[in-house]
Motif scaffolding. Structure first.
Motif, short mmCIF file in Angstrom:
data_model
loop_
_atom_site.label_atom_id
_atom_site.label_comp_id
_atom_site.label_asym_id
_atom_site.label_seq_id
_atom_site.Cartn_x
_atom_site.Cartn_y
_atom_site.Cartn_z
N ALA A 1 -22.68 -5.80 -18.51
CA ALA A 1 -22.04 -7.06 -18.13
C ALA A 1 -23.07 -8.17 -17.96
O ALA A 1 -24.16 -7.96 -17.41
CB ALA A 1 -21.25 -6.89 -16.85
N THR A 2 -22.73 -9.37 -18.44
CA THR A 2 -23.62 -10.52 -18.31
C THR A 2 -22.99 -11.57 -17.39
O THR A 2 -21.79 -11.56 -17.13
CB THR A 2 -23.88 -11.17 -19.68
N ALA A 3 -23.82 -12.50 -16.96
CA ALA A 3 -23.33 -13.56 -16.08
C ALA A 3 -22.29 -14.42 -16.78
O ALA A 3 -21.28 -14.82 -16.17
CB ALA A 3 -24.50 -14.42 -15.61
N ARG B 1 -31.87 -11.21 -0.30
CA ARG B 1 -30.64 -11.88 -0.70
C ARG B 1 -30.16 -11.40 -2.06
O ARG B 1 -28.96 -11.20 -2.28
CB ARG B 1 -30.87 -13.39 -0.72
N ILE B 2 -31.09 -11.18 -3.00
CA ILE B 2 -30.71 -10.67 -4.32
C ILE B 2 -30.11 -9.28 -4.20
O ILE B 2 -29.13 -8.93 -4.87
CB ILE B 2 -31.92 -10.65 -5.27
N HIS C 1 -32.45 -10.20 -15.27
CA HIS C 1 -33.70 -10.67 -14.68
C HIS C 1 -33.73 -10.41 -13.17
O HIS C 1 -34.78 -10.09 -12.61
CB HIS C 1 -33.89 -12.16 -14.96
N LEU C 2 -32.59 -10.56 -12.53
CA LEU C 2 -32.52 -10.30 -11.09
C LEU C 2 -32.80 -8.83 -10.79
O LEU C 2 -33.48 -8.51 -9.79
CB LEU C 2 -31.15 -10.70 -10.54
N ARG C 3 -32.30 -7.94 -11.64
CA ARG C 3 -32.57 -6.51 -11.43
C ARG C 3 -34.06 -6.22 -11.64
O ARG C 3 -34.64 -5.40 -10.92
CB ARG C 3 -31.71 -5.67 -12.38
N ILE C 4 -34.65 -6.88 -12.61
CA ILE C 4 -36.09 -6.71 -12.85
C ILE C 4 -36.87 -7.20 -11.63
O ILE C 4 -37.81 -6.53 -11.16
CB ILE C 4 -36.52 -7.47 -14.12
N ALA D 1 -39.86 -12.05 -17.34
CA ALA D 1 -38.69 -12.26 -16.48
C ALA D 1 -39.11 -12.77 -15.10
O ALA D 1 -38.50 -13.70 -14.55
CB ALA D 1 -37.90 -10.96 -16.34
N ILE D 2 -40.17 -12.18 -14.54
CA ILE D 2 -40.65 -12.60 -13.23
C ILE D 2 -41.17 -14.03 -13.28
O ILE D 2 -40.88 -14.85 -12.40
CB ILE D 2 -41.76 -11.64 -12.73
#
Length: 390
Positions: free
Chosen positions: A92-94, A69-70, A7-10, A37-38
């Motif tokens: 890879a996942t969190a 920051r992201i 989601h952060l990449r999106i 996601a947003i």
């Protein structure tokens, strides 16, 4: 690690491209998936990060702040992915990275599972999935437990730093909206705990009355390790010369000198013309070996051809030193600034013995490239602008 890396990449793609459709193509997803996601990120932060217009989707001021920051956070883990296995950037996942960190830090799958509050097979499966995608082992078994390989260390350290950056990302949004969430973690060496921080924190509370502060003490090596792993935001205290490693930055603020102190009734109190030989007759309370204070203490004797006393209590506790001096004939070699309040109150006394060339730089230590949030910057500024009243 509560953040969804995908989601952060999106989010970053939408911010950079100002378009849901372009971001969907860039990420290989459907437009509804990108929108979802947003929306989820905005709901979690309770903040509007984008303006939706017919011309495109444009990041708000908060959105731009968050995107910067992201971007910093993802660049940390992506650099590690590129070194270990580029495919991990996609797979890879969190939760897998969180398991990796826990196993690296506990050296045991069972202890890692207990720390995370999940089943041991779940932790083992998460690490195994990472190893499968990396096509290399991330841990090896030894007689003392499970130890991360070089690749495992690299990934775990980068994941730790990414998580710290993401925590700052959440803090920044909250601070911009007038909320006080998250916390600041300060590694405090003895002088800062006894002399500087109480005054600085009192002033900090005027601007940030509710933000949690955690003040850590402990051996310098442990606090530096915490700083480099992202568990500590910055250190305050005596700087090292030279710096112990290249990925930290040291900012000197002022100099402190050392003083020899004793209990008010000590035989040396009030005497003049005291020599090094007189100091050899008494036991000492001093800082641990390897610290700047200890080096100056030892140089005081070896520099005049004497043997360093062997009746020593090693401690960083100012309270212990004070009580030891009050209840025995021990002498203490301590920071002059740290002892100032105790001397003025009559609880301890300064021995009339000059300690030339014992100036130590007191300052702030941070990770190289670290960027503080607004609250962290306020605390840093208060520390930076503090000057001793001597």
């Amino acid at each position: 690690m509560k953040h969804n890396i995908r989601h952060l990449r999106i989010f970053l793609a939408v911010s950079n491209l100002a378009s849901i459709s372009k971001a969907a193509r860039d990420c290989g997803l459907s437009q509804p998936a990108v929108t979802q996601a947003i929306n989820k990120i905005e709901a979690e932060l309770d903040a509007a990060l984008f303006d939706r217009t017919p011309q495109g989707v444009f990041a708000t001021a908060l959105g731009r702040l968050h995107a910067e920051r992201i971007g910093r956070a993802l660049s940390l883990i992506d650099e590690a992915f590129a070194s270990v296995a580029p495919r991990l950037r996609v797979t890879a996942t969190a939760s897998q990275l969180e398991a990796l960190i826990a196993v690296r830090e506990t050296g045991n799958f069972t202890l890692a599972a207990r720390r995370l509050g999940i089943a041991q097979p779940t932790v083992h499966r998460a690490v195994s999935q990472l190893e499968k995608e990396a096509v290399r082992p991330l841990f090896e078994r030894t007689s003392t437990g499970i130890v991360a390989t070089r690749a495992g260390q690299l990934l775990a350290s980068a994941a730790r730093l990414m998580d710290a950056e993401l925590m700052q990302a959440d803090m920044e949004i909250a601070e911009a909206l007038g909320r006080e969430t998250g916390r600041i973690v300060v590694g405090a060496m003895p002088l800062s705990r006894a002399y500087l921080l109480p005054k600085v924190i009192a002033r900090f509370r005027q601007a940030w009355p509710r933000l949690p502060l955690r003040i850590l003490d402990g051996p310098y090596d442990e606090m530096i390790s915490g700083l480099r792993n992202g568990e500590v935001d910055f250190l305050i205290g005596a700087l090292r010369d030279p710096a112990p490693i290249g990925d930290i930055e040291q900012t000197p603020l002022f100099d402190d000198t050392l003083a020899i102190v004793a209990g008010p009734a000590h035989p040396l109190v009030g005497r003049s013309s005291i020599g090094v030989g007189d100091l050899l007759d008494y036991p000492w309370a001093v800082a641990a070996a390897g610290t700047p204070t200890r080096k100056h203490f030892e140089d005081m004797f070896t520099g005049t051809g004497h043997t360093v006393p062997d009746r020593i209590v090693e401690t960083a506790s100012h309270i212990l030193i004070r009580e030891l001096l009050l209840n025995s004939d021990h002498l203490g070699c301590v920071s002059a600034l740290q002892a100032e309040a105790e001397i003025e109150a009559g609880r301890i006394a300064r021995i009339d013995f000059e300690l030339p060339d014992t100036a130590r730089a007191i300052g702030i230590t941070t990770r190289r490239g670290w960027k503080p949030t607004a609250s962290q910057a306020t605390l840093i500024d208060l520390v930076s602008n503090y000057r001793p009243s001597l």
